[in-house]
Design an enzyme around this catalytic site. Structure first.
Site, PDB file in Angstrom:
ATOM      1  CB  ILE A   9      40.733  37.431  32.959  1.00 54.68           C
ATOM      2  CG1 ILE A   9      39.514  38.358  33.075  1.00 54.68           C
ATOM      3  CG2 ILE A   9      42.038  38.225  33.184  1.00 54.68           C
ATOM      4  CD1 ILE A   9      39.244  38.857  34.480  1.00 54.68           C
ATOM      5  CB  SER A  35      52.442  40.582  28.203  1.00 54.78           C
ATOM      6  OG  SER A  35      52.566  41.086  26.921  1.00 54.78           O
ATOM      7  CB  ALA A  82      44.345  27.024  27.071  1.00 52.61           C
ATOM      8  CD  GLN A  83      49.190  27.203  21.978  1.00 55.02           C
ATOM      9  OE1 GLN A  83      48.548  28.141  21.438  1.00 55.02           O
ATOM     10  NE2 GLN A  83      49.259  26.011  21.451  1.00 55.02           N
ATOM     11  CB  SER A  84      43.494  28.692  22.980  1.00 57.78           C
ATOM     12  OG  SER A  84      43.673  29.868  22.223  1.00 57.78           O
ATOM     13  CB  THR A 125      38.208  21.896  23.548  1.00 60.46           C
ATOM     14  OG1 THR A 125      38.161  21.901  22.122  1.00 60.46           O
ATOM     15  CG2 THR A 125      39.405  21.047  23.952  1.00 60.46           C
ATOM     16  CD  GLU A 127      40.357  20.543  17.724  1.00 66.11           C
ATOM     17  OE1 GLU A 127      41.336  19.840  17.475  1.00 66.11           O
ATOM     18  OE2 GLU A 127      39.526  20.877  16.849  1.00 66.11           O
ATOM     19  CE1 TYR A 148      43.627  24.187  23.026  1.00 70.39           C
ATOM     20  CE2 TYR A 148      42.208  22.615  21.889  1.00 70.39           C
ATOM     21  CZ  TYR A 148      42.359  23.708  22.724  1.00 70.39           C
ATOM     22  OH  TYR A 148      41.245  24.317  23.257  1.00 70.39           O
ATOM     23  CE  LYS A 152      42.253  23.632  26.537  1.00 67.84           C
ATOM     24  NZ  LYS A 152      41.638  24.489  27.570  1.00 67.84           N
ATOM     25  CG  HIS A 178      32.907  29.596  22.044  1.00 71.88           C
ATOM     26  ND1 HIS A 178      33.138  28.282  22.414  1.00 71.88           N
ATOM     27  CD2 HIS A 178      33.657  30.361  22.851  1.00 71.88           C
ATOM     28  CE1 HIS A 178      33.992  28.265  23.422  1.00 71.88           C
ATOM     29  NE2 HIS A 178      34.341  29.516  23.705  1.00 71.88           N
TER      30      HIS A 178
END
Ligand code: NDP
Ligand code: GDR
Length: 337
Positions: A9, A35, A82-84, A125, A127, A148, A152, A178
């Site tokens: 989020i 964090s 995710a680790q995006s 994705t 990807e 990645y 995914k 996006h």
């Protein structure tokens, strides 16, 4: 009132999705990870005043996922965590695999045990398609080119397996790139628009980039989060590509962004790591190429075919490439000015 649980989020999409769902009358819950400072909540700052219920958890901690699903009992779950970052996934492949692959299974198991009627959206994705030639749609062979993408793919198939094994309402959104004013600063579009704004304002002189010739199908994140919601409102679980159907190169993004602030640039035409763009007005170098930003294996050309989403969900993107670049440049001029 419908309850939605959103992982990720605090990210670009999570923040837009939370706003979209609140606008539709949902009670929105969000998973946030611990964090060392509070900046990770910057994108949802305006929602933290009671508009969303936030709970600490982590995709690597399945007990936390079970606890949150059990407490929230959501009607809809959007798994966006995710680790995006594709290039960084080559530096931290195991971690990327745990978060983006195993983490999806952990969350699906929590849902299967504690909220089996809930509808589940997985942030899959483009990807996944990797080296498969465009246009890519739901039938295209998947050939990921990074840790990645591989992780995914694990998540993507886990969703389908849950659907086929237990009849869960679990769907994949296979989303092409996006972007937005809220895009992380180390993705290429935001890196460019932030640098263009700083150069225009005299705070920076030049920018280093990697592969300028990669082609991506870029839309605006707001359009795509609306599509995520539509995917879960469909009468059955399924997988959908969301894309604009138009690809542009990194080079075109750069040229469009500089044109927007009235800085003329020209390339020395080398089209290699020796390429340099100069400012036409001063002759100073403005873009140089740094191999550090290249990937071990590149995805050269992504361009999606979203006909299925258009036909079955009535989804189509509204923001054009030129409008996207303009919005991002204007926003960065305001932030930096
Ligand atoms: P961002 O990188 O902006 O956001 C990622 C989110 O995941 C952040 O909220 C981050 O939290 C959270 N996260 C990362 N690791 C963990 C973890 N271990 N446990 C819990 N939360 C974690 O990504 P986007 O918003 O751009 O993308 C959203 C999703 O869609 C991602 O899954 C991405 O892979 C996928 N996607 C994105 C596309 C795009 O073009 N934007 C296209 C296709 C798919 P924190 O703030 O603490 O870092
Ligand atoms: P991508 O986005 O890998 O498509 O993943 P990114 O913006 O990182 O790269 C796009 C293309 O630009 C080239 N590039 C550079 N990239 C970065 N980050 N930095 C540079 O300096 C640079 N120079 C050139 C890259 O090589 C690449 O070809 C995004 C993420 O949001 C994923 O989570 C998501 O799944 C996919 O989009 C769809």
């Amino acid at each position: 009132m419908k309850r939605a649980l959103v992982t990720g989020i605090t990210g670009q999409d999570g923040s837009f999705l939370a706003e979209h769902l609140i606008g539709l009358g949902y009670e929105v819950w969000g998973l946030v990870r611990r964090s060392s400072d509070t900046r990770s909540c910057d994108r949802i700052r305006e929602l933290t005043d009671g508009k969303v219920k936030l709970r600490y958890g982590d995709m690597c901690d399945s007990a936390s996922l079970h606890r949150i699903v059990g407490e929230c009992k959501p009607h809809e779950i959007y798994n966006l965590a995710a680790q995006s970052h594709v290039r960084i996934s080559s530096d931290i492949p195991e971690y990327t695999s745990t978060v983006n692959g195993t983490g999806v299974i952990s969350l699906l198991e929590a849902v299967r045990n504690l909220a089996p009627e809930a509808r589940f959206y997985q942030a899959s994705t483009s990807e996944l398609f990797g080296s498969s030639p465009p246009p890519q749609n739901e039938e295209t062979v998947m050939h990921p080119r990074s840790p990645y993408g591989v992780a995914k793919l694990h998540g993507y198939w886990s969703v389908i397996n849950m659907r086929e094994s237990y009849g869960m309402f679990a769907s994949n959104g296979i989303l092409f790139n996006h972007e937005s004013e809220r895009r992380g600063e180390n993705f290429v579009t935001r890196k460019i628009t932030r640098a263009v704004a700083r150069i225009k304002l005299g705070k920076q002189s030049s920018l280093e980039l990697g592969n300028m010739d990669a082609l991506r199908d870029w839309g605006h994140a707001k359009d795509y989060v609306a599509g995520m919601h539509l995917i879960l409102q469909h009468d059955r679980p399924d997988d959908f590509v969301l894309a604009t159907g138009i690809a542009r190169s990194v080079r075109e993004f750069v040229e469009t962004a500089f044109a927007h602030v009235g800085i003329d640039i020209e390339s020395n035409g080398k089209f290699t790591i020796d390429e340099v763009y100069h400012r036409v007005d001063t002759g100073d170098p403005i873009i140089t190429i740094n191999e550090a930003f290249y990937r071990p294996a590149e995805v050269d050309y992504l361009c999606g075919d979203a006909s299925k989403a258009k036909e079955l969900l009535g989804w189509s993107p509204q923001v054009t490439f030129e409008q996207l670049v303009e919005k991002m440049v204007v926003s960065d001029l305001n932030l930096e000015g």
